[in-house]
Enzyme design. Sequence first.
Site, PDB file in Angstrom:
ATOM      1  N   GLU A 481       0.853  -1.196   0.000  1.00 39.40           N
ATOM      2  CA  GLU A 481       0.000   0.000   0.000  1.00 39.40           C
ATOM      3  C   GLU A 481       0.881   1.235   0.000  1.00 39.40           C
ATOM      4  O   GLU A 481       1.141   1.806  -1.042  1.00 39.40           O
ATOM      5  CB  GLU A 481      -0.935  -0.044   1.215  1.00 39.40           C
ATOM      6  CG  GLU A 481      -2.080   0.927   1.138  1.00 39.40           C
ATOM      7  CD  GLU A 481      -3.133   0.654   2.203  1.00 39.40           C
ATOM      8  OE1 GLU A 481      -4.036   1.475   2.346  1.00 39.40           O
ATOM      9  OE2 GLU A 481      -3.049  -0.387   2.882  1.00 39.40           O
ATOM     10  N   GLU A 755      -1.434   0.593  13.610  1.00 37.36           N
ATOM     11  CA  GLU A 755      -2.620   0.983  12.855  1.00 37.36           C
ATOM     12  C   GLU A 755      -3.890   0.736  13.657  1.00 37.36           C
ATOM     13  O   GLU A 755      -4.801   1.566  13.688  1.00 37.36           O
ATOM     14  CB  GLU A 755      -2.683   0.196  11.552  1.00 37.36           C
ATOM     15  CG  GLU A 755      -3.903   0.509  10.692  1.00 37.36           C
ATOM     16  CD  GLU A 755      -3.872  -0.197   9.355  1.00 37.36           C
ATOM     17  OE1 GLU A 755      -4.584   0.242   8.433  1.00 37.36           O
ATOM     18  OE2 GLU A 755      -3.128  -1.183   9.221  1.00 37.36           O
TER      19      GLU A 755
END
Length: 965
Positions: A481, A755
């Site tokens: 990503e 995260e």
Amino acid sequence: MSQSMFDATAVTVSKLWAEGRGRPEFLATGIPSLSWQVTTDAPGWLQASADIEVRRGSGTQSFTVEGRESQHVAWPFAPLAAYDSAEVRVRVRGEGGSASEFSEWAALRTGPLGADDWVAPFIAVDGPTDAALAQRRNLERGTVRFRTEFTPRDDVASAVLSATAHGIYELTLAGAVVGDEVLTPGWTAYEDRLTFQSYDVTNRLAAGETVVLGATVAEGWYRERFGFDGNFATFYQGPVALSAQLVVTYEDGTVERVVTDDSWQGTAKGPVVSAGIYPGEAFDARLDDDALLVVGAEFPEPARVHELSPEQADPARLVPSFAPPVRRIQTVPAQRIFTSPSGKTLVDFGQNLVGWLELRIDAPAGHEVTLRHAEVLEDGELGIRPLRFAKATDTFTGDGDGERTWSPRFTFHGFRYAEITNWPGELALDQMTAIVVHNDMVRTGYLETSNPKLDQLHSNVLWGMRGNFVSLPTDCPQRDERLGWTGDIQVFTPTASYLYDTSGFLGSWLRDLEAEQRRAAGVVPFVVPSPLPTPPMPAAAWGDAATLVPDALFERFADRAALAAQYESMTRWVDVVDALAGENHLWTGGFQFGDWLDPSAPPENPAKAKTDPDIVATAYFYRSTARTAEAARVLGHKADASRYGELADDIRSAFLAEYVTPAGRMMSDAHTAYAIAIGFELITEPQALATAGARLAELVRSHGYRIGTGFVGTPLICDALVRGGQGDVAFRLLLEEGCPSWLYPITMGATTIWERWDSMLPDGSINPGEMTSFNHYALGAVADWMQRSIGGIAPGAPGYSVVDIAPVLGGGITSAHASLDTGFGTVDVSWMLDGPSFSLVAVVPPNTSARVTLPGASSADAIEVGSGRQEFTVDVSSLLPVAKAQRLTMETPLSEIVGDTEARDGLEALFAEIGYFIGLGWTKNGSWKTGSPLGKSLIMMPPHNVARVEEYLAALNATRAIRAV
């Protein structure tokens, strides 16, 4: 002693810079702003005027600035031309008559300043034509090399080499790599904005000596395969290509240019067999032919001029870089080498970081060593599942010619651990080093406290920022990503802009945001640059990066020109949302991320938050509109300031009418709903603010002080609690160690921000969600509150021309030290709590002032001071908690028990022992409530177990009574 009694040596212009701190060597504009810092022991020193001198050749011009302006002063002279140079210096006079000498001359240089100065076409190398070879090349991601030779015909006065690429380039000249930048030209909105870099190579050239000018170009972000769930594809069109120009000025004044064209040679073969951002890099030393270094060598085929698409051929696309370059910043030695349960050789560097490994290796010819990277271990093995489809693997193949030092150059990894396969011989710690890579921004902000876990939290935030500020502000640096998610940086910009001078880095990224937004008719994409095939959709908090990032940068750096550059982007976003909201001014319906990663959301659906996404959307609509109105006021756009100001008032009224009940409850009775309503100043009336603050505190307590917010609420909740009169709850929330909390990851050994609140579960397994990163700065946005409230340093006016110094006591913290290198100089705040005595020492830089609010005082009672060292002592005994041994009974409310860590932990341990799972769910269910006595909360508990609870309370009370004696 008055300032006029100081002689000239008492005042010094100690620093002078043009444009931003940390910028590249060559200016990106011919009209650079100027900033300077003053050093003096004179207390309360304020600038009355400043003289600026510029020297070009033998001529000198001067300009006088009247008043205190010393930051981002507009260039007052004729613009510098491309390939120009000048020197500038400054002297200042104080309001009391003191004066400095002139500063040292600061050298300014420009290279090419835009497409008008760029004459070099892009060159490429023809790839394989056979379909099978093409497929193999696509998988291998080979690099391309280019070379030419050049002989200076006379003595060289100056030589500037400039380059850019469709891909990532590394230049070589006269047998060595040019410059110390890496991963150039970085990732920008390539279709609209491609940056180039310039380097002074004068000392590489001598009259009559032939040199090789060459480059290696890898695919980088330009040819990366973007996407999700295995559906990856290249987004940007065309092959890997290079554009470079060497401009040589001879002593006689003549100029010669060497540019990329079809006279260059190229090859798709070389020692970097393959390289990609996600897969990693493969290097074969046997193919290292030195053809980029040795005069007379040749590549097998001519380069060809690459014909750009009409869009790529737009001259406005080429711009000089002004962000701090990406460099090798730090080396981290290996901490330990160990063997995994499956027999793999693993290396631990002790810190989750971003960059690559540097090897000192002697490998036989054809011997391949494999390096795999990961952030965590799971069951003692490399935890690679969070990488998803990213291989994050480098290989080195030896040539048998002895020891060499090697590291990859065209990829980067996020890792703490490396798995080493097939190392020749026995691996030693000193044969492997981790190289930390990120944009070389100027470090500005520091914070230390008496609590080691809070210091570790702050360190984790810092390392998370470092790992994700690699060319652009990414979400994560390790998996498939690594995108510039707008929501993440929107919430994190205030934190980042304390830790580093981010003005150039984020200012550059905002130019890409504006370019992508323009393509999408005002909508801000979820990620910038935007390589995703789906059309951009408007989403609150993410799209609001267009308004709130430039607003935060102006608050911290006070650069009006930078704010003006983004103003149209700000208004365009607000206008888009205004059209979506319609006449009732409520942004409802449609897709929203909402309070992304609310800890109550299931792993497979991180958007399923407790707070209604419509509340988040309308609150952000208000915030963006209000801040855009303020930007209009600052920039002198009176009509816009009035229009957006009135719109903000209408949105606020609509929000309160729709989402706040007459009793003061939010329609979503959840942490983030209250945090955003208070934090964004939608609720401001004193009684309503107190009511909302009390309810937010009750929610925090009832959930066992475990965090209940996601990306949106997390940056706001501590501020909201303090504003609502619940500062003690804010500190208790900050210091909680159970999962989920800020300190829980630290109890699990984290060295960066995760995260998810539970990216690693308490049993040491990785969260089962497919989206799990261990280096994601968004939830670390609480550090902004820590820096302002614990450290005590906040901007009282844009750019810290006025500093608010207002440390908040709580959480058992007995001391703190914070410092911030503002443009004016360093603000330094140290405080200590010694019993009831609170002492504070503040150093305020020249040409600024401060408002000091001591604990227990209101902002209306702030003490205004000038520059210099300031000391304060105050008795705070009335603010300190009274230590008492609380006697617990079956009538004690759960809200009191949960605040008593010893009692709560003991009670939960008893519940686990007797299998009372209802009580073990009180935290998750928010049952630790004020109106819930312990005895009446033990529903469905057998009498003999109730008796055990009573016995536990009696034993705890007895132990405390003994301790109190």
